[in-house]
Every structure is written in C-alpha cells, then in structure tokens.
Design a protein around this motif. Structure first.
Motif, mmCIF file in Angstrom:
data_model
loop_
_atom_site.group_PDB
_atom_site.id
_atom_site.type_symbol
_atom_site.label_atom_id
_atom_site.label_comp_id
_atom_site.label_asym_id
_atom_site.label_seq_id
_atom_site.Cartn_x
_atom_site.Cartn_y
_atom_site.Cartn_z
ATOM 1 N N GLY A 178 77.110 17.793 40.296
ATOM 2 C CA GLY A 178 77.072 19.215 40.114
ATOM 3 C C GLY A 178 75.959 19.621 39.163
ATOM 4 N N ALA A 179 75.667 20.910 39.132
ATOM 5 C CA ALA A 179 74.624 21.465 38.265
ATOM 6 C C ALA A 179 75.278 22.453 37.311
ATOM 7 N N TYR A 180 74.937 22.336 36.015
ATOM 8 C CA TYR A 180 75.596 23.218 35.064
ATOM 9 C C TYR A 180 74.808 23.293 33.760
ATOM 10 N N ALA A 181 75.344 24.092 32.827
ATOM 11 C CA ALA A 181 74.857 24.230 31.445
ATOM 12 C C ALA A 181 73.399 24.648 31.327
ATOM 13 N N PRO A 182 72.959 25.689 32.060
ATOM 14 C CA PRO A 182 71.560 26.096 31.884
ATOM 15 C C PRO A 182 71.324 26.815 30.563
ATOM 16 N N THR A 183 70.207 26.516 29.928
ATOM 17 C CA THR A 183 69.772 27.205 28.720
ATOM 18 C C THR A 183 68.283 27.499 28.842
ATOM 19 N N ALA A 184 67.796 28.426 28.030
ATOM 20 C CA ALA A 184 66.385 28.818 28.102
ATOM 21 C C ALA A 184 65.785 28.871 26.713
ATOM 22 N N GLU A 185 64.499 28.520 26.618
ATOM 23 C CA GLU A 185 63.702 28.698 25.405
ATOM 24 C C GLU A 185 62.543 29.626 25.755
ATOM 25 N N PRO A 186 62.752 30.938 25.657
ATOM 26 C CA PRO A 186 61.713 31.891 26.055
ATOM 27 C C PRO A 186 60.629 32.021 25.005
ATOM 28 N N GLN A 187 59.442 32.392 25.454
ATOM 29 C CA GLN A 187 58.377 32.811 24.564
ATOM 30 C C GLN A 187 57.992 34.236 24.974
ATOM 31 N N ILE A 188 56.721 34.551 25.122
ATOM 32 C CA ILE A 188 56.342 35.923 25.484
ATOM 33 C C ILE A 188 56.098 36.036 26.988
ATOM 34 N N THR A 189 55.270 35.152 27.533
ATOM 35 C CA THR A 189 54.989 35.176 28.977
ATOM 36 C C THR A 189 55.372 33.871 29.654
ATOM 37 N N THR A 190 55.987 32.953 28.907
ATOM 38 C CA THR A 190 56.445 31.680 29.466
ATOM 39 C C THR A 190 57.840 31.374 28.945
ATOM 40 N N ALA A 191 58.498 30.390 29.568
ATOM 41 C CA ALA A 191 59.805 29.939 29.098
ATOM 42 C C ALA A 191 60.039 28.517 29.588
ATOM 43 N N PHE A 192 60.732 27.734 28.777
ATOM 44 C CA PHE A 192 61.241 26.435 29.203
ATOM 45 C C PHE A 192 62.703 26.609 29.584
ATOM 46 N N LEU A 193 63.063 26.141 30.778
ATOM 47 C CA LEU A 193 64.433 26.218 31.263
ATOM 48 C C LEU A 193 65.029 24.816 31.279
ATOM 49 N N HIS A 194 66.299 24.717 30.894
ATOM 50 C CA HIS A 194 66.970 23.420 30.807
ATOM 51 C C HIS A 194 68.323 23.498 31.501
ATOM 52 N N GLY A 195 68.787 22.364 31.976
ATOM 53 C CA GLY A 195 70.103 22.273 32.582
ATOM 54 C C GLY A 195 70.531 20.821 32.665
ATOM 55 N N THR A 196 71.654 20.591 33.303
ATOM 56 C CA THR A 196 72.189 19.246 33.476
ATOM 57 C C THR A 196 72.667 19.097 34.917
ATOM 58 N N VAL A 197 72.345 17.954 35.528
ATOM 59 C CA VAL A 197 72.736 17.687 36.914
ATOM 60 C C VAL A 197 73.279 16.269 37.013
ATOM 61 N N ASN A 198 74.378 16.090 37.739
ATOM 62 C CA ASN A 198 74.886 14.767 38.103
ATOM 63 C C ASN A 198 74.641 14.554 39.592
ATOM 64 N N PRO A 199 73.767 13.581 39.962
ATOM 65 C CA PRO A 199 73.425 13.392 41.388
ATOM 66 C C PRO A 199 74.540 12.751 42.204
ATOM 67 N N ASN A 200 75.550 12.175 41.547
ATOM 68 C CA ASN A 200 76.661 11.539 42.252
ATOM 69 C C ASN A 200 76.193 10.502 43.270
ATOM 70 N N LEU A 201 75.243 9.660 42.815
ATOM 71 C CA LEU A 201 74.719 8.530 43.594
ATOM 72 C C LEU A 201 73.916 8.958 44.821
ATOM 73 N N LEU A 202 73.506 10.216 44.875
ATOM 74 C CA LEU A 202 72.689 10.708 45.987
ATOM 75 C C LEU A 202 71.338 11.161 45.469
ATOM 76 N N SER A 203 70.279 10.869 46.186
ATOM 77 C CA SER A 203 68.953 11.355 45.803
ATOM 78 C C SER A 203 68.966 12.882 45.824
ATOM 79 N N THR A 204 68.665 13.477 44.690
ATOM 80 C CA THR A 204 68.843 14.921 44.520
ATOM 81 C C THR A 204 67.568 15.555 43.988
ATOM 82 N N VAL A 205 67.164 16.655 44.614
ATOM 83 C CA VAL A 205 65.994 17.415 44.174
ATOM 84 C C VAL A 205 66.492 18.658 43.434
ATOM 85 N N VAL A 206 65.926 18.883 42.243
ATOM 86 C CA VAL A 206 66.403 19.958 41.376
ATOM 87 C C VAL A 206 65.300 20.985 41.151
ATOM 88 N N SER A 207 65.685 22.244 41.165
ATOM 89 C CA SER A 207 64.752 23.322 40.826
ATOM 90 C C SER A 207 65.493 24.376 40.017
#
Length: 324
Positions: free
Chosen positions: A1-30
């Motif tokens: 599953g995908a959960y716990a998103p957080t953000a570190e914003p600046q003025i015109t950019t931001a770093f986005l963070h989260g947590t994903v468990n692939p459950n033994l499957l190849s998983t692409v995250v965006s």
C-alpha cells in the motif's frame, strides 16, 4: 500500500515524500499533484521500481509552482494487481525569501495581514553589519553579561546533532534581551522583532476565539497551536518536536519548533521538547529587568499558543522577525 505523504515546500519547488510497501511485486511509484482539489500533474519517484516486502520511503521533487499557493498531492503505486493511492494531503508554498546582513536566507509566509519569517533567526550581525557578541560559555560569566549576545545550544546535549553548525542550521541561535532591544536591529532591514501586539494579531488570526487581550495575559486553544507548529516529530531528523505532537498541521506555514532556551543561570533547556518560546520586543511593565515572550505548547491532551511568563534580560531565546 501507499501512505504517509508529507511535503517540504519552498517557493517554486517542493520535495514530496511517502511510504510504499510493494508486497513482493515490482511497483512503480509516482506523486500526483495539482490545485483546486485535483491532481493534474505527476512526477516519478526517485526510487523506482520498488521490490520487496517492507515499507520503503519514496520521494520526488516537483517544480514550476507558484508562490503562496496551496497544492494537493498523493502517492500513486502501480503494479500488476492495479493502482493504489495514498490519502491526499496538501501543502502551501512560501511567499518569498529575505536575507540578513550576514547572508543567511529565510523563507517567508503571509499569515493574515502580516509577513513572517518561518525560520528562527541565526545571524551573528546586526542589520548595520556590526557584530553581536558570542556570549560566554561559562555559566557565571553568562549571568553577568549585559551586552548584546547570542549563544548556541550545546550539540553535546542533543542526540542526532553533531556540531555547532548542524545545531544552528536546524534550530537557529538564541539571543539575550540586550541583542533583541539593540537599536542596530537584530532583524534584516525592513523587518523587526515582533511586539506582543504583533504576536497577539497572529494568534487572533489563527484562532478568533482567543481569550484575553494583548496588554493582558492571553491564550488560544489548540486551533492556533496546531496551525503554527511544524509537523516534524521524532523520529524525524532534527529539527523536530517531541512525540506525539498531536494535531499539528502547520497550516499557517509558520513552522514553530522547540529550539530551546538558555536560562539566566546559564543552563540550557527544552530543545526538541513539547515546548517552544520566542522573544517579543515588549518590556514587562510590572517588573524591571524582564521582558515579554510567547509560548507554544504541544501536549497530548492540551496544546496552546499564549503570552508567556516574563523573560529575564540575561536569558537567551529564539527570535522570529515580522515585516515592518
């Protein structure tokens, strides 16, 4: 599953963070993000593709944002079984930056009709470029020092911070009253140390049900405290609040942190705790040699933003600046 998103914003950019468990499957995250409650844009996570059966931190950087604007975002995880989304969260970008006379850069945020720095001051120079004394390390000498001075919370007292430089970058400097009250101005040109009236206006904007008045003792409920406190909480890296930091949203972008203080006897307290304090520029009328401060508390069953007790002139506290 995908959960716990957080953000570190600046003025015109931001770093986005989260947590994903692939459950033994190849998983692409965006990360999907946008304005107005929709998610018009997407950015791939740096860590793609994910494999394994444990929670994996993921992140991405997004750009082209507008200043002082609220955005929504969520984590998207896709594998052969389908697509999973995290809960949607929001963040707001900062308004601009301001630079002090030493070249340190601070983000700013518009809160109501006021413009505030959203980081604690860390300059060793006044606005005219003249130096602020590095106060004595010895406690007895500190108690008797009556010139404008700053001090650095000792990193040896704090797990996870290994140098003065790391400490100052995370929590800023602590200043005595003589630095706060100096007419050379500890804040950048065009900015000032906020008066008790300035703090009261901020508190009242965040919580219209504030009790008291600016020339008396006043206190808010959790609404203002939650909106003013950074969401960074142990075990996050410094800077951070002590657990549990219940209810913190930092909706105002003020990003208050428990940066500690140096008591008039020279000892240091409360960094990384559930308590933050800041200087005002207002003297304590009832008692000479004392000035006024504000408190922000984060306790599991009680959080508040209030006029503090009187601060001794020889104590050292964090400083935030407000625009003239």
């Amino acid at each position: 599953g995908a959960y716990a998103p957080t953000a570190e914003p600046q003025i015109t950019t931001a770093f986005l963070h989260g947590t994903v468990n692939p459950n033994l499957l190849s998983t692409v995250v965006s990360f999907e993000w946008g304005t107005g409650g929709s998610f018009q844009h997407s950015a791939e996570a740096f860590e793609n593709p994910l494999n394994g059966d444990e929670d994996i931190p993921v992140s991405a950087e997004i750009s082209g944002l507008l200043a002082n604007t609220e955005y929504q975002f969520r984590v998207k995880a896709e594998n052969i079984l389908g697509i999973t989304y995290s809960q949607g969260k929001s963040f707001k970008t900062y308004n601009d930056i301001v630079t002090d006379s030493e070249g340190n850069i601070y983000f700013t945020a518009i809160i109501g009709e006021q413009l505030w720095m959203v980081q604690d001051l860390r300059t060793t120079k006044f606005a005219d470029g003249s130096s602020i004394h590095h106060g004595p390390a010895n406690n007895n000498d500190w108690q008797n020092f009556t010139q404008a001075a700053y001090t650095i919370y000792p990193h040896s007292m704090v797990a996870g911070i290994n140098s003065d430089e790391e400490m100052v970058n995370a929590y800023g400097l602590l200043y005595n009253w003589y630095a706060v009250d100096d007419n050379r101005n500890i804040c950048p040109v065009g900015w000032r140390v906020p008066s008790m009236d300035d703090w009261f206006i901020l508190a009242g904007f965040l919580d219209p049900h504030i009790e008291g008045s600016s020339n008396e003792w006043w206190i808010t409920g959790p609404t203002a405290s939650n909106a003013i406190r950074s969401t960074r909480t142990e075990p996050d890296a410094h800077p951070r609040w002590q657990q549990p930091n219940t209810g913190a949203t930092n909706a105002s972008m003020f990003s208050a942190l428990p940066s500690g203080y140096r008591q008039e006897d020279g000892n240091y307290y409360y960094l990384g705790s559930e308590f933050a304090g800041f200087w005002t520029s207002s003297v304590f009328a009832e008692q000479p040699e004392w000035a006024e401060g504000v408190y922000i508390e984060s306790q599991e069953n009680h959080s508040s933003f209030s006029r503090g007790e009187a601060f001794s002139y020889t104590a050292a506290w964090p400083v935030r600046c407000v625009k003239d």
